[in-house]
Write an enzyme that holds these catalytic residues in place. Structure first.
Site, PDB file in Angstrom:
ATOM      1  N   THR A 149      -7.310  -1.099  -6.633  1.00 53.29           N
ATOM      2  CA  THR A 149      -6.746  -1.142  -5.260  1.00 53.29           C
ATOM      3  C   THR A 149      -5.387  -1.897  -5.555  1.00 53.29           C
ATOM      4  OG1 THR A 149      -8.745  -1.104  -4.011  1.00 53.29           O
ATOM      5  CG2 THR A 149      -6.774  -1.643  -2.895  1.00 53.29           C
ATOM      6  N   LYS A 225      -5.555   3.985   0.323  1.00 49.26           N
ATOM      7  CA  LYS A 225      -6.583   2.949   0.316  1.00 49.26           C
ATOM      8  C   LYS A 225      -6.167   1.631   1.014  1.00 49.26           C
ATOM      9  CE  LYS A 225      -9.743   0.201  -1.487  1.00 49.26           C
ATOM     10  NZ  LYS A 225     -10.951   0.154  -0.978  1.00 49.26           N
ATOM     11  N   LYS A 293      -5.365 -10.156  -0.240  1.00 45.25           N
ATOM     12  CA  LYS A 293      -4.371  -9.445  -0.934  1.00 45.25           C
ATOM     13  C   LYS A 293      -4.007  -8.137  -0.563  1.00 45.25           C
ATOM     14  CE  LYS A 293      -6.032  -7.203  -4.365  1.00 45.25           C
ATOM     15  NZ  LYS A 293      -6.241  -5.418  -4.374  1.00 45.25           N
TER      16      LYS A 293
END
Length: 354
Positions: A149, A225, A293
């Protein structure tokens, strides 16, 4: 194309090919080139041989995925930095190596790494630590299957660099936790050149329950995502807040969760994580720093598109609060723990599942 000062992208084309030849010769000398073991050449019986799959990123998710590939009959060679991981991986049928050069004969290399910096390092290498990158070493026509990711900008940069070297790049981030990875229940979002995606599809079929191919530009898979993770994090924040209300009124939250997930909120996130929040289970899975993040990357994408997302700003601040309180090793269900504390409720210690 831009690179960091220590990216190590400067060897000449001839030097790069020379390194590949040397590594190939060394790999065949050390490990042997037995029929049925390496490459796509035909075996002595005339049957096609399946080449090894390279794997980088052997955390909880990566290890589960690599083990599934090995269990399905694939030959998997995994790059690890710590020799103490070797025995554990060998027990899973994976061939570990501490030399990334041993992956350069593979026609597909999978990466499952935590962030942009980690993937850039693997692709571009680092001269200061003597790490050669995949872009400089993989053979022409090989594919980097990036299941991490990461940001859309990083995905575009990596795709361009691999294309410059005659290699393929397919983005295939996943929805699912380590338990889903072990059970081959991941949902995989894929984007890349159709021919490259087609070559990777049998591998993806060994890893997940469904693959969603959304286009030819790898960055699009990473955008989906990031936005999906942002939606899940926001759902967990709301679950934590409403459960805090229920608990503060002296009620058991489990019936409330059962009612909600049986009626208006029957999605996987509400069902899986609602139950954990009701039980106050915060054992490490998707830890808060990695969630933060992803939320920051998603907010950056929204800002670039000119789309305000005030609710996600609240989630970002809650994550920062949780990390500051020492909850950085807990699962993102700990958003409910933070909500409970903000409501003045007694904070139950993190519960580890049996």
């Amino acid at each position: 194309m831009h690179s960091s000062p220590d990216s190590g992208i400067c060897p000449s084309q001839g030097a790069r090919h020379q390194k590949v030849r040397l590594r190939t010769a060394r790999s065949h000398h050390v490990h042997g080139n037995l029929p049925g073991q390496r490459g796509d050449a035909e075996s002595a019986g005339g049957q096609p041989v399946v080449s090894e799959i390279g794997f980088v990123g052997l955390g909880h998710m990566g290890t589960a995925m690599a083990a599934n590939l090995a269990a399905s009959g694939r030959r998997v060679i995994a790059y690890v930095r710590r020799p103490d991981q070797v025995g554990r991986l060998e027990a899973l049928g994976i061939r570990p190596t501490t030399d990334i050069g041993d992956l350069l004969d593979c026609k597909v290399v999978i990466s499952m790494l935590p962030d942009d910096d980690a993937v850039r390092e693997i692709v571009f290498g680092r001269r200061d630590i003597g790490l050669d990158g995949l872009a400089a070493g993989l053979m022409s026509g090989a594919i980097h299957l990036s299941m991490s990711t990461i940001s859309t900008s990083a995905a575009s940069l990596l795709a361009s660099e691999h294309a410059r070297n005659g290699q393929g790049y397919v983005a295939a981030p996943v929805f699912g936790n380590p338990d889903a990875a072990r059970a081959r229940q991941l949902f995989i979002v894929v984007a890349g050149v159709p021919a490259d995606v087609g070559r990777c599809q049998p591998i993806l079929d060994n890893l997940g329950q469904r693959t969603f191919v959304i286009g030819a530009d790898p960055q699009d898979a990473n955008l989906v995502k990031l936005l999906g993770n942002m939606m899940s994090a926001t759902a967990l924040e709301m679950l934590g807040e409403v459960v805090a209300v229920v608990r503060k009124r002296g009620l058991d939250p489990q019936p409330f969760i059962d009612i909600m997930t049986s009626t208006m909120f029957g999605g996987r996130a509400h069902k899986i994580y609602g139950d954990k929040i009701a039980r106050q289970t915060y054992a490490a899975g998707f830890v808060l720093p990695l969630v933060l993040k992803d939320v920051r990357l998603a907010l950056a994408e929204a800002e670039k598109a000119g789309v305000p997302m005030p609710s996600v700003g609240v989630v970002r601040d809650r994550l920062i609060t949780g990390i500051a309180r020492g909850y950085g090793e807990l699962d993102w269900t700990a958003l409910a723990l933070i909500a409970a504390e903000e409501a003045g409720l007694y904070a139950v210690p993190p519960v580890t599942p049996d």
